[in-house]
Design an enzyme around this catalytic site. Structure first.
Site, mmCIF file in Angstrom:
data_model
loop_
_atom_site.group_PDB
_atom_site.id
_atom_site.type_symbol
_atom_site.label_atom_id
_atom_site.label_comp_id
_atom_site.label_asym_id
_atom_site.label_seq_id
_atom_site.Cartn_x
_atom_site.Cartn_y
_atom_site.Cartn_z
ATOM 1 N N GLU A 184 0.858 -1.185 0.000
ATOM 2 C CA GLU A 184 0.000 0.000 0.000
ATOM 3 C C GLU A 184 0.884 1.221 0.000
ATOM 4 O O GLU A 184 1.713 1.378 0.899
ATOM 5 C CB GLU A 184 -0.800 0.074 1.300
ATOM 6 N N ASP A 220 -5.221 9.052 10.705
ATOM 7 C CA ASP A 220 -3.866 8.617 11.035
ATOM 8 C C ASP A 220 -3.364 9.168 12.355
ATOM 9 O O ASP A 220 -3.645 10.301 12.720
ATOM 10 C CB ASP A 220 -2.905 9.027 9.917
ATOM 11 N N TYR A 269 -11.302 -4.226 4.345
ATOM 12 C CA TYR A 269 -10.272 -3.775 5.291
ATOM 13 C C TYR A 269 -10.958 -3.485 6.622
ATOM 14 O O TYR A 269 -11.657 -2.489 6.754
ATOM 15 C CB TYR A 269 -9.643 -2.501 4.721
#
Ligand SMILES: Cc1ncc(COP(=O)(O)O)c(C=O)c1O
Lengths: 413, 275
Positions: B54, B65, B180
């Site tokens: 990725e 994040d 995911y």
């Protein structure tokens, strides 16, 4: 999967968030829709708005400014008289009550200069909720007195050191906190931005401004105003002012963005005038961004307008032309700040000064029999230091010290 | 499964499954710390056992994040990394590693704000195999999925521990390549210990992905082989690591050999639990 209309204003708005937040947004939407119609909730909200925040706020005929501009009849909607000194508290009390009813134990919020942080801390105090305010490390440095105010009000201030260390980064950090503590925490967003249901919900809580204006101006003059002006940061005081008039097509609506050092410089916050459609902070709207889609820093002398995005409903109202959006620079806003202080004895927030400045700049556009309402979203005490420094920098302060600040201010305007 | 959905990612999972193996998926910030080092990093990852790469296209406001990936993204941006740099990077890497799927992981604004079709087409031309967009929800994905399907790009959607079953079904049916699952309530970054809710969520999600015949990969916070093994035991077909790799990269930025050595041995250990 069919494209969803949930929380859409034309193509704008919607939900663009990490999946973890979807259940929280659904829960919030569900409870908000339910409580909105609940008589007990409305009764408690009204009680707090009247007896804690100080509503209704007056609509004041600004006789001296009217005379000075030789233009339209000017009325000021006095949100500056609210507890906390700005309209932000209309929303924080609403969301605070909602979070309390939902059984949330903890409130988080973003703040730029600290106005929304202070209003959030006050609402949290009412309901006894633990509070963490995210504030850019740069803003913490610039706005020490508001940090102290929040501390007095029992809120923790968390300095944000990521990214550009300003408002947009405090929104990121608050979202990260929410993702982590989603089950116990309510994110009390301070303006009409973010994922659905925030833009609609915050607009509803702020619409009390426009509803009162409608009633007051009709009582005072027997008719609706010809024009209404408000400043735009994320857009909550403006949409709250405009929304009850949206279907009154004869009422012209003007939104004023922060032009900073000029829209041709790199230092402005003119999102609707100079931004491009994009996706950030959970919504599709206009944003200041570079050619690759990296979000730029905004600039305005008024911290409350210093945001590189804007609420999605304004993006929609821009494109369908129901509202005209324009820009006022730092310098023009400061002159309006001085002018209103001198003429009316009202020191407006620098944010609100943008709305006044638009009127001063364009007074010739309005005929003498026109009625114009300007929303004074907050009071300007918080900006005294900034304005003083700016006057000293430009030299106009020293000079005017001899002759008197006010005279100089008026001759500047 | 329709022909267009049989992209490289799906094929890889099939191949691994025949061998009884799980997938090791590695995230790095594109072209970080610089293009040449990043090529060596990715080569080391693949040579040591990574199955899928990725590439994070850095974004100014990465809200999903944690501090490690934020820091690397901002540094990459300051060093002038753009989406085009990342396109060229994949193109270059594919010359040597044509069988390894390469995915882009980035935020909606990067993909949508500059003409969605052009962006996806450019990605395809540069041999990108699919996209992971953490702030793209299924409700907003119609146009994107339409174009990606035409181009044969995998559309990997994310789920979370609190995602309702009904929604998991929708996510599984709109995803291609794999689903995911975000392992935790939180942002990317290493965690010291996972709680029971994570493993319960993996099992719950696996039931649904199984029914839709799509693999399930789990990521966020995996920092050692034991975490990986526990995810696999609960049903994951693949594990995703990112921040742990970036931590090694950031800590050893001044000693490339050491950095590559550490990365290599870490990947070998992780791949060990996938076999
Ligand atoms: C006094 C005042 N006016 C205006 C604003 C801008 O926000 P909005 O556009 O949401 O009304 C702020 C924000 O902090 C403010 O404090």
């Amino acid at each position: 999967m069919k494209q969803s209309n949930i929380g859409k204003f034309g193509i704008f708005g919607g939900r663009h968030v990490p999946e973890t937040l979807i259940p929280a947004l659904d829960e919030l939407d569900y409870n908000y829709q339910k409580l909105k119609k609940n008589k007990q909730f409305q009764k408690e909200l009204t009680y707090l708005l009247q007896n804690y925040a100080g509503r209704p706020t007056p609509l004041y005929f600004a006789k001296n400014l009217t005379k000075y501009l030789k233009g339209p009849k000017i009325f000021l909607k006095r949100e500056d008289l609210l507890h906390s000194g700005a309209h932000k508290i209309n929303n924080t009390i609403g969301q605070g009550l909602l979070a309390y009813k939902m059984g949330k134990k903890r409130i988080i919020a973003e703040t730029g200069a600290g106005q929304h942080g202070v209003a959030t801390a006050m609402a949290s105090a009412i309901f006894g909720l633990e509070t963490v305010i995210y504030m850019g490390a740069k803003d913490v440095g610039r706005q020490q007195s508001n940090v102290f105010r929040m501390n007095l009000l029992n809120a923790k201030v968390h300095p944000v050191t990521s990214g550009s260390m300003t408002l947009k980064d405090s929104v990121n950090e608050a979202l990260r906190d929410w993702i982590t503590n989603v089950e116990t925490t309510h994110y009390l967003i301070g303006t009409v931005m973010g994922p659905h249901p925030f833009p609609t919900m915050v607009r509803d809580f702020q619409s009390i401004i426009g509803r009162e204006i409608k009633e007051q101006i009709t009582q005072e003059t027997g008719s609706l105003p010809d024009s209404i002006i408000a400043c735009i940061g994320g857009g909550s005081n403006a949409i709250g002012t405009f929304f009850p008039f949206i279907n009154d097509n004869k009422v012209r609506l003007y939104g004023v963005e922060a032009g900073g050092k000029g829209v041709n410089s790199k230092h402005h916050a003119a999102t609707l005038s100079r931004g491009r459609i994009g996706i950030l902070h959970g919504m599709k709207s206009y944003f200041l961004q570079d050619e690759y889609g990296q979000i730029k820093e905004a600039h305005s002398i008024s911290a409350g307008l210093d945001y590189p995005g804007v609420g999605p409903e304004h993006a929609y109202l821009r494109d369908n032309k129901r509202v005209s959006y324009s820009v006022v620079t730092d310098d023009e806003a400061i002159r309006a700040y001085l002018l209103l202080s001198k003429l009316e004895g009202i020191i407006p927030a620098l944010e609100s000064s943008h709305a006044i400045a638009y009127l001063v700049k364009n007074s010739k556009k309005f005929s003498e029999d026109n009625i114009v309402v300007v929303t004074i979203s907050g009071r300007g005490d918080k900006d005294l230091q900034i304005v003083k420094e700016r006057l000293e920098e430009t030299g106009s302060f020293k000079e005017s010290n001899k002759t008197g600040v006010e005279k100089k201010a008026i001759s500047d305007a | 499964m329709p022909e267009t959905e049989r992209n490289k990612v799906s094929m890889l999972f099939e191949k691994l499954s025949k061998k009884g193996e799980k997938a090791l998926i590695c995230y790095v910030v594109g072209c970080y710390p610089d293009i040449e080092t990043s090529k060596e990093i990715v080569s080391t990852l693949i040579d040591s056992g990574a199955d899928i790469i990725e590439i994070g296209i850095p974004f100014s406001d990465p809200m999903a994040d944690g501090p490690i990936i934020q820091a690397a993204s901002l540094k990459a941006l300051a060093r002038g990394i753009t989406p085009s740099t990342c396109f060229r990077f994949v193109n270059e890497m594919k010359k040597k590693y044509s069988n390894t799927p390469f995915l882009f992981m980035t935020y909606s604004n990067i993909v949508f704000s500059n003409n969605l079709r052009n962006f996806l087409t450019a990605a395809k031309k540069n041999q990108v195999d699919g996209f992971i967009i953490p702030d793209l929800n299924i409700e907003e994905s119609q146009e994107y999925v339409g174009i990606a399907r035409q181009l044969g790009l995998a559309t990997i959607f994310l789920s979370a521990p609190n995602t309702a079953k009904k929604r998991l079904v929708e996510i599984a049916s709109i995803s291609s390549g794999f689903v995911y699952m975000v392992s935790i309530f939180g942002t990317t970054g290493s965690r010291s210990k996972f709680e029971k809710y994570t493993f319960d969520a993996v099992s719950k999600t696996k039931e649904i992905t199984n029914r839709h015949k799509i693999p399930l990969a789990v990521g966020f916070g995996i920092s050692n082989p034991k975490d990986g093994r526990n995810m696999i035991k609960s049903g994951a077909d693949g594990i995703i690591v990112g921040s742990s790799l970036l931590k090694l990269i950031l800590e050893n930025e001044n000693d490339k050999e050491k950095m590559l050595f550490y990365l290599g041995s870490f990947i070998k250990e992780l791949k060990g639990v996938c076999r």
